[in-house]
Design a protein around this motif. Sequence first.
Motif, PDB file in Angstrom:
ATOM      1  N   GLY A 163       0.801  -1.214   0.000  1.00 46.30           N
ATOM      2  CA  GLY A 163       0.000   0.000   0.000  1.00 46.30           C
ATOM      3  C   GLY A 163       0.834   1.264   0.000  1.00 46.30           C
ATOM      4  N   PRO A 164       0.192   2.411  -0.135  1.00 46.22           N
ATOM      5  CA  PRO A 164       0.909   3.685  -0.211  1.00 46.22           C
ATOM      6  C   PRO A 164       1.443   4.118   1.151  1.00 46.22           C
ATOM      7  CG  PRO A 164      -1.450   4.057  -0.258  1.00 46.22           C
ATOM      8  CD  PRO A 164      -1.264   2.577  -0.301  1.00 46.22           C
ATOM      9  N   VAL A 165       2.499   4.926   1.116  1.00 47.67           N
ATOM     10  CA  VAL A 165       3.054   5.497   2.335  1.00 47.67           C
ATOM     11  C   VAL A 165       3.447   6.941   2.055  1.00 47.67           C
ATOM     12  CG1 VAL A 165       5.353   4.600   1.767  1.00 47.67           C
ATOM     13  CG2 VAL A 165       4.868   5.299   4.104  1.00 47.67           C
ATOM     14  N   THR A 166       3.149   7.815   3.015  1.00 45.09           N
ATOM     15  CA  THR A 166       3.572   9.206   2.924  1.00 45.09           C
ATOM     16  C   THR A 166       4.421   9.543   4.144  1.00 45.09           C
ATOM     17  OG1 THR A 166       1.554   9.956   4.039  1.00 45.09           O
ATOM     18  CG2 THR A 166       1.546   9.939   1.628  1.00 45.09           C
ATOM     19  N   ILE A 167       5.191  10.610   4.041  1.00 47.23           N
ATOM     20  CA  ILE A 167       6.053  11.008   5.141  1.00 47.23           C
ATOM     21  C   ILE A 167       5.523  12.290   5.774  1.00 47.23           C
ATOM     22  CG2 ILE A 167       8.067   9.962   4.044  1.00 47.23           C
ATOM     23  CD1 ILE A 167       8.957  12.914   3.410  1.00 47.23           C
ATOM     24  N   ASP A 168       5.994  12.584   6.980  1.00 48.22           N
ATOM     25  CA  ASP A 168       5.625  13.820   7.668  1.00 48.22           C
ATOM     26  C   ASP A 168       6.655  14.916   7.417  1.00 48.22           C
ATOM     27  OD1 ASP A 168       3.512  12.386   8.661  1.00 48.22           O
ATOM     28  OD2 ASP A 168       4.440  12.001  10.602  1.00 48.22           O
ATOM     29  N   ASP A 169       7.923  14.538   7.281  1.00 48.16           N
ATOM     30  CA  ASP A 169       8.969  15.527   7.058  1.00 48.16           C
ATOM     31  C   ASP A 169      10.193  14.830   6.475  1.00 48.16           C
ATOM     32  OD1 ASP A 169      10.094  18.032   7.015  1.00 48.16           O
ATOM     33  OD2 ASP A 169      10.762  17.996   9.093  1.00 48.16           O
ATOM     34  N   PHE A 170      11.029  15.617   5.780  1.00 50.34           N
ATOM     35  CA  PHE A 170      12.231  15.073   5.159  1.00 50.34           C
ATOM     36  C   PHE A 170      13.241  16.196   4.973  1.00 50.34           C
ATOM     37  CE2 PHE A 170      14.764  14.549   1.305  1.00 50.34           C
ATOM     38  CZ  PHE A 170      15.324  13.289   1.495  1.00 50.34           C
ATOM     39  N   LYS A 171      14.502  15.916   5.294  1.00 53.43           N
ATOM     40  CA  LYS A 171      15.553  16.896   5.005  1.00 53.43           C
ATOM     41  C   LYS A 171      16.897  16.195   4.850  1.00 53.43           C
ATOM     42  CE  LYS A 171      16.153  18.183   9.899  1.00 53.43           C
ATOM     43  NZ  LYS A 171      16.091  19.310  10.868  1.00 53.43           N
ATOM     44  N   VAL A 172      17.749  16.826   4.078  1.00 54.75           N
ATOM     45  CA  VAL A 172      19.103  16.331   3.872  1.00 54.75           C
ATOM     46  C   VAL A 172      20.007  16.993   4.910  1.00 54.75           C
ATOM     47  CG1 VAL A 172      21.031  16.146   2.267  1.00 54.75           C
ATOM     48  CG2 VAL A 172      18.670  15.988   1.416  1.00 54.75           C
ATOM     49  N   ILE A 173      20.708  16.179   5.683  1.00 53.67           N
ATOM     50  CA  ILE A 173      21.598  16.684   6.732  1.00 53.67           C
ATOM     51  C   ILE A 173      22.998  16.927   6.189  1.00 53.67           C
ATOM     52  CG2 ILE A 173      22.596  16.224   9.010  1.00 53.67           C
ATOM     53  CD1 ILE A 173      19.573  16.575   9.045  1.00 53.67           C
ATOM     54  N   ASP A 174      23.486  15.978   5.371  1.00 55.07           N
ATOM     55  CA  ASP A 174      24.853  16.083   4.872  1.00 55.07           C
ATOM     56  C   ASP A 174      24.980  15.224   3.617  1.00 55.07           C
ATOM     57  OD1 ASP A 174      27.500  16.890   4.801  1.00 55.07           O
ATOM     58  OD2 ASP A 174      28.203  15.295   6.133  1.00 55.07           O
ATOM     59  N   GLU A 175      25.890  15.611   2.738  1.00 57.87           N
ATOM     60  CA  GLU A 175      26.169  14.835   1.533  1.00 57.87           C
ATOM     61  C   GLU A 175      27.675  14.731   1.362  1.00 57.87           C
ATOM     62  OE1 GLU A 175      22.831  15.225  -1.762  1.00 57.87           O
ATOM     63  OE2 GLU A 175      23.583  17.210  -1.213  1.00 57.87           O
ATOM     64  N   HIS A 176      28.132  13.538   1.013  1.00 58.43           N
ATOM     65  CA  HIS A 176      29.561  13.317   0.816  1.00 58.43           C
ATOM     66  C   HIS A 176      29.754  12.230  -0.234  1.00 58.43           C
ATOM     67  CE1 HIS A 176      33.835  13.261   1.708  1.00 58.43           C
ATOM     68  NE2 HIS A 176      33.775  11.943   1.867  1.00 58.43           N
ATOM     69  N   GLU A 177      30.316  12.615  -1.354  1.00 53.11           N
ATOM     70  CA  GLU A 177      30.561  11.694  -2.473  1.00 53.11           C
ATOM     71  C   GLU A 177      29.273  10.958  -2.829  1.00 53.11           C
ATOM     72  OE1 GLU A 177      33.973   9.356  -1.396  1.00 53.11           O
ATOM     73  OE2 GLU A 177      35.349  11.036  -1.634  1.00 53.11           O
ATOM     74  N   ASN A 178      29.269   9.647  -2.704  1.00 52.68           N
ATOM     75  CA  ASN A 178      28.093   8.887  -3.151  1.00 52.68           C
ATOM     76  C   ASN A 178      27.184   8.471  -1.996  1.00 52.68           C
ATOM     77  OD1 ASN A 178      29.861   7.032  -2.041  1.00 52.68           O
ATOM     78  ND2 ASN A 178      29.280   5.376  -3.460  1.00 52.68           N
ATOM     79  N   ARG A 179      27.338   9.123  -0.837  1.00 47.05           N
ATOM     80  CA  ARG A 179      26.462   8.819   0.293  1.00 47.05           C
ATOM     81  C   ARG A 179      25.907  10.113   0.881  1.00 47.05           C
ATOM     82  NH1 ARG A 179      28.050   3.494   3.833  1.00 47.05           N
ATOM     83  NH2 ARG A 179      28.584   2.138   2.091  1.00 47.05           N
ATOM     84  N   SER A 180      24.699   9.999   1.454  1.00 46.79           N
ATOM     85  CA  SER A 180      24.059  11.169   2.058  1.00 46.79           C
ATOM     86  C   SER A 180      23.458  10.774   3.399  1.00 46.79           C
ATOM     87  CB  SER A 180      22.957  11.710   1.148  1.00 46.79           C
ATOM     88  OG  SER A 180      23.485  12.141  -0.091  1.00 46.79           O
ATOM     89  N   LEU A 181      23.393  11.764   4.291  1.00 47.73           N
ATOM     90  CA  LEU A 181      22.724  11.582   5.579  1.00 47.73           C
ATOM     91  C   LEU A 181      21.425  12.372   5.537  1.00 47.73           C
ATOM     92  CD1 LEU A 181      22.789  10.501   8.508  1.00 47.73           C
ATOM     93  CD2 LEU A 181      23.915  12.652   9.149  1.00 47.73           C
ATOM     94  N   ILE A 182      20.318  11.674   5.731  1.00 47.00           N
ATOM     95  CA  ILE A 182      19.016  12.320   5.677  1.00 47.00           C
ATOM     96  C   ILE A 182      18.264  12.088   6.977  1.00 47.00           C
ATOM     97  CG2 ILE A 182      18.872  12.010   3.170  1.00 47.00           C
ATOM     98  CD1 ILE A 182      16.770   9.785   3.759  1.00 47.00           C
TER      99      ILE A 182
END
Length: 243
Positions: A163-182
């Motif tokens: 089934g479908p899923v929605t989120i309440d909030d989302f943000k990017v904390i940090d990005e480095h090369e090919n990985r990100s912290l969200i």
Amino acid sequence: MAETGEQRLQKVLASAGLGSRRASEELIAAGRVTVDGKRAELGVRVDPATAVIHVDGERVITDVRTVHLAFNKPRGVVSSMADEQGRKGLGEFVTAVPERIFHVGRLDTDSEGLLLLTNDGDLAHRLMHPSYEIAKTYRCEVRGPIPMSLGRRLAKGVTLEDGPVTIDDFKVIDEHENRSLIEIVVHEGRKHIVRRLLDEVGHPVFRLVRTRIGAVTLGNLKPGTVRNLRREELGALYKAVGL
């Protein structure tokens, strides 16, 4: 009265951390205290083990037998008090707690972070029930980089196999090369929901840490340790589920 366990209400409030007995008397006199849904009067006696007490609409826990703990689950620990396969379970970290407690919800074995442990069945049931929509916050290390459109896509909803899923909030904390912290906030409780959601949108999770459940935050709690929930955290949790 002694055999019933009843005590003056101001003594019960003071013991629960509401201030001195005099300050508690002032709360009662001001009409800010209810017992079992009724406005309390000065001089009333209550049994702290059974009375349902609210101050300014916020639940005050007075039963000393009730346990509410925050636990920072390390990676590799199973979300069960004891594991039939001999893996390390939650019970190994709370051997000093004499009461029989249980975990509220789960984190998969590879995930880390905040779990609530309690012996309050009513609270646990409501916190896990989807109708109360208790928000949970996760920090995830994922495959990156993250496109600017991802937050909007997640907010609109993503359909998974169950089934479908929605989120309440989302943000990017940090990005480095090919990985990100969200950071992602959801009120869903379906199994592996965050991992499945991020995998579906092309950003598999390498590490997942739950940092918040409702009003309770992980903070600087070290992995493998527990702490008692603070009075204001408890009040907010009970209020969120109508207790």
